[in-house]
Structure formats: C-alpha cells, structure tokens
Design a protein around this motif. Structure first.
Motif, mmCIF file in Angstrom:
data_model
loop_
_atom_site.group_PDB
_atom_site.id
_atom_site.type_symbol
_atom_site.label_atom_id
_atom_site.label_comp_id
_atom_site.label_asym_id
_atom_site.label_seq_id
_atom_site.Cartn_x
_atom_site.Cartn_y
_atom_site.Cartn_z
ATOM 1 N N GLY A 116 14.721 1.436 1.442
ATOM 2 C CA GLY A 116 15.766 2.253 2.037
ATOM 3 C C GLY A 116 15.989 1.883 3.500
ATOM 4 N N LYS A 117 16.872 2.617 4.150
ATOM 5 C CA LYS A 117 17.190 2.355 5.551
ATOM 6 C C LYS A 117 16.128 2.896 6.503
ATOM 7 C CE LYS A 117 22.176 2.342 4.904
ATOM 8 N NZ LYS A 117 23.452 2.972 5.272
ATOM 9 N N LYS A 118 15.418 3.948 6.068
ATOM 10 C CA LYS A 118 14.434 4.586 6.942
ATOM 11 C C LYS A 118 13.140 3.788 6.948
ATOM 12 C CE LYS A 118 16.058 9.307 6.364
ATOM 13 N NZ LYS A 118 15.678 10.648 5.910
ATOM 14 N N TRP A 149 0.860 -1.180 0.000
ATOM 15 C CA TRP A 149 0.000 0.000 0.000
ATOM 16 C C TRP A 149 0.893 1.226 0.000
ATOM 17 C CZ3 TRP A 149 -0.690 -4.450 2.591
ATOM 18 C CH2 TRP A 149 -1.894 -5.131 2.386
ATOM 19 N N VAL A 150 0.489 2.244 -0.765
ATOM 20 C CA VAL A 150 1.261 3.475 -0.870
ATOM 21 C C VAL A 150 0.707 4.480 0.127
ATOM 22 C CG1 VAL A 150 1.959 5.351 -2.409
ATOM 23 C CG2 VAL A 150 1.680 3.037 -3.316
ATOM 24 N N LEU A 151 1.559 4.947 1.021
ATOM 25 C CA LEU A 151 1.174 6.008 1.952
ATOM 26 C C LEU A 151 1.407 7.368 1.317
ATOM 27 C CD1 LEU A 151 2.735 4.704 5.286
ATOM 28 C CD2 LEU A 151 0.349 4.587 4.552
ATOM 29 N N GLN A 152 2.524 7.485 0.664
ATOM 30 C CA GLN A 152 2.933 8.703 -0.011
ATOM 31 C C GLN A 152 3.864 8.258 -1.123
ATOM 32 O OE1 GLN A 152 5.204 11.405 2.452
ATOM 33 N NE2 GLN A 152 3.933 13.135 1.840
ATOM 34 N N LYS A 153 4.278 9.153 -1.965
ATOM 35 C CA LYS A 153 5.064 8.830 -3.159
ATOM 36 C C LYS A 153 6.045 7.666 -2.957
ATOM 37 C CE LYS A 153 8.289 10.850 -6.421
ATOM 38 N NZ LYS A 153 9.048 12.023 -6.770
ATOM 39 N N ASN A 154 6.946 7.776 -2.014
ATOM 40 C CA ASN A 154 7.950 6.729 -1.831
ATOM 41 C C ASN A 154 7.876 6.066 -0.457
ATOM 42 O OD1 ASN A 154 8.859 8.974 -0.454
ATOM 43 N ND2 ASN A 154 11.011 8.611 -0.912
ATOM 44 N N LYS A 155 6.763 6.253 0.238
ATOM 45 C CA LYS A 155 6.566 5.631 1.549
ATOM 46 C C LYS A 155 5.509 4.547 1.412
ATOM 47 C CE LYS A 155 8.062 9.711 3.924
ATOM 48 N NZ LYS A 155 7.740 10.881 4.682
ATOM 49 N N ILE A 186 6.988 -0.817 7.146
ATOM 50 C CA ILE A 186 6.638 0.570 6.816
ATOM 51 C C ILE A 186 7.962 1.262 6.528
ATOM 52 C CG2 ILE A 186 5.509 2.685 7.607
ATOM 53 C CD1 ILE A 186 4.074 0.842 9.715
ATOM 54 N N ARG A 187 8.171 1.663 5.272
ATOM 55 C CA ARG A 187 9.514 2.059 4.880
ATOM 56 C C ARG A 187 9.502 3.072 3.736
ATOM 57 N NH1 ARG A 187 13.736 0.051 6.551
ATOM 58 N NH2 ARG A 187 12.548 -1.579 7.588
ATOM 59 N N GLU A 188 10.564 3.874 3.691
ATOM 60 C CA GLU A 188 10.817 4.739 2.548
ATOM 61 C C GLU A 188 11.571 3.925 1.504
ATOM 62 O OE1 GLU A 188 12.829 8.412 3.318
ATOM 63 O OE2 GLU A 188 11.135 9.232 4.420
ATOM 64 N N PHE A 189 11.185 4.105 0.258
ATOM 65 C CA PHE A 189 11.850 3.427 -0.844
ATOM 66 C C PHE A 189 12.523 4.458 -1.725
ATOM 67 C CE2 PHE A 189 9.288 0.170 0.782
ATOM 68 C CZ PHE A 189 9.688 -1.044 0.248
ATOM 69 N N TYR A 190 13.512 4.024 -2.496
ATOM 70 C CA TYR A 190 14.181 4.895 -3.451
ATOM 71 C C TYR A 190 14.195 4.197 -4.807
ATOM 72 C CZ TYR A 190 18.314 1.927 -2.835
ATOM 73 O OH TYR A 190 19.179 0.860 -2.792
ATOM 74 N N GLU A 191 14.324 5.000 -5.850
ATOM 75 C CA GLU A 191 14.299 4.445 -7.205
ATOM 76 C C GLU A 191 15.708 4.332 -7.755
ATOM 77 O OE1 GLU A 191 12.245 5.294 -11.511
ATOM 78 O OE2 GLU A 191 11.427 6.270 -9.731
ATOM 79 N N LYS A 192 16.018 3.157 -8.311
ATOM 80 C CA LYS A 192 17.309 2.934 -8.947
ATOM 81 C C LYS A 192 17.064 2.086 -10.192
ATOM 82 C CE LYS A 192 21.959 1.199 -8.059
ATOM 83 N NZ LYS A 192 22.825 0.548 -7.050
ATOM 84 N N ASN A 193 17.474 2.584 -11.335
ATOM 85 C CA ASN A 193 17.279 1.895 -12.616
ATOM 86 C C ASN A 193 15.819 1.524 -12.853
ATOM 87 O OD1 ASN A 193 20.082 1.976 -13.089
ATOM 88 N ND2 ASN A 193 20.388 0.086 -11.950
ATOM 89 N N GLY A 194 14.913 2.422 -12.504
ATOM 90 C CA GLY A 194 13.491 2.202 -12.751
ATOM 91 C C GLY A 194 12.827 1.243 -11.783
ATOM 92 N N GLU A 195 13.522 0.839 -10.740
ATOM 93 C CA GLU A 195 12.966 -0.109 -9.774
ATOM 94 C C GLU A 195 12.964 0.528 -8.384
ATOM 95 O OE1 GLU A 195 13.774 -4.693 -8.313
ATOM 96 O OE2 GLU A 195 15.109 -3.780 -9.767
ATOM 97 N N LEU A 196 11.899 0.313 -7.620
ATOM 98 C CA LEU A 196 11.841 0.817 -6.250
ATOM 99 C C LEU A 196 12.505 -0.174 -5.315
ATOM 100 C CD1 LEU A 196 8.269 2.335 -5.979
ATOM 101 C CD2 LEU A 196 10.431 3.535 -5.917
ATOM 102 N N LEU A 197 13.453 0.324 -4.523
ATOM 103 C CA LEU A 197 14.194 -0.516 -3.586
ATOM 104 C C LEU A 197 14.010 0.014 -2.170
ATOM 105 C CD1 LEU A 197 17.473 -0.782 -5.672
ATOM 106 C CD2 LEU A 197 15.671 -2.497 -5.483
#
Length: 108
Positions: free
Chosen positions: A79-81, A45-51, A66-77
């Motif tokens: 993050g540490k947060k 489920w998307v809470l916010q753009k990358n959360k 429950i995590r922040e994600f980042y985009e790398k090479n078109g894929e969401l991965l």
C-alpha cells in the motif's frame, strides 16, 4: 440417473490412498500472522496482520521496506502507507533504538 453420473461415481470409489484432488485450491496468502518470517522470495517479517517488513531490491539498490499491505484477489500487495529505508538509514535507526525506547518508556 445419467450415464455420466454413474461413471463419475464408479471412478471415485477407487482403492487409491491419494484421496480426492482439489482442482481449485484456495490462493496462498503471502503473509502469515504471528510476528515471524514468511517464505516469500523477499525476506519478510510480519509486524501485525497487514504490516510487514521486507528486505527488497529496487532498481539495483537494497531497501528495508516497512509498509501496510492490502489483499486483492487473494494476494497481498504493498500500500501507500509505509517507508523504505536504505541500509545506512536502517542502521542509523537501529543505533537510536535505546534512546527512542527510553523516551517511549518515560511517556507511557
């Protein structure tokens, strides 16, 4: 005009209903905006753009992540947060929801 160019033009003018084929489609992004569930392998489920909130299995145990994600090479991965909760801790958090909402309302 080179011969190859003419052959390409002739073959592209077919009467097919299929339309042009994109040989390099853009990579699919896993998350969608709008606060709804996505079509991942893991329920997401998307809470916010990358959360994101995901229910995932790790080393044979289920977690609510429950995590922040980042985009790398078109894929969401991932993050540490973020935080991963066991189902018991998730239920405990949900049971505290009303009390937390009252506290937040009194401060806003």
């Amino acid at each position: 005009m080179p011969k190859n160019k003419k052959k390409q033009e002739a073959s592209s003018s077919s009467d097919s209903d299929e339309g042009p084929t994109d040989r390099n489609p853009p990579p699919e992004k896993k998350a969608k905006t709008g606060g709804s569930r996505t079509d991942d392998k893991e329920p997401t489920w998307v809470l916010q753009k990358n959360k994101l909130v995901k229910v995932r299995e790790f080393k044979g145990k289920v977690y609510i992540d429950i995590r922040e994600f980042y985009e790398k090479n078109g894929e969401l991965l991932p993050g540490k947060k973020g935080i991963s909760l066991t189902p018991d801790l998730w239920r405990k958090l949900l049971s505290l929801g009303d009390e937390i909402n009252e506290t937040v309302s009194s401060l806003c």
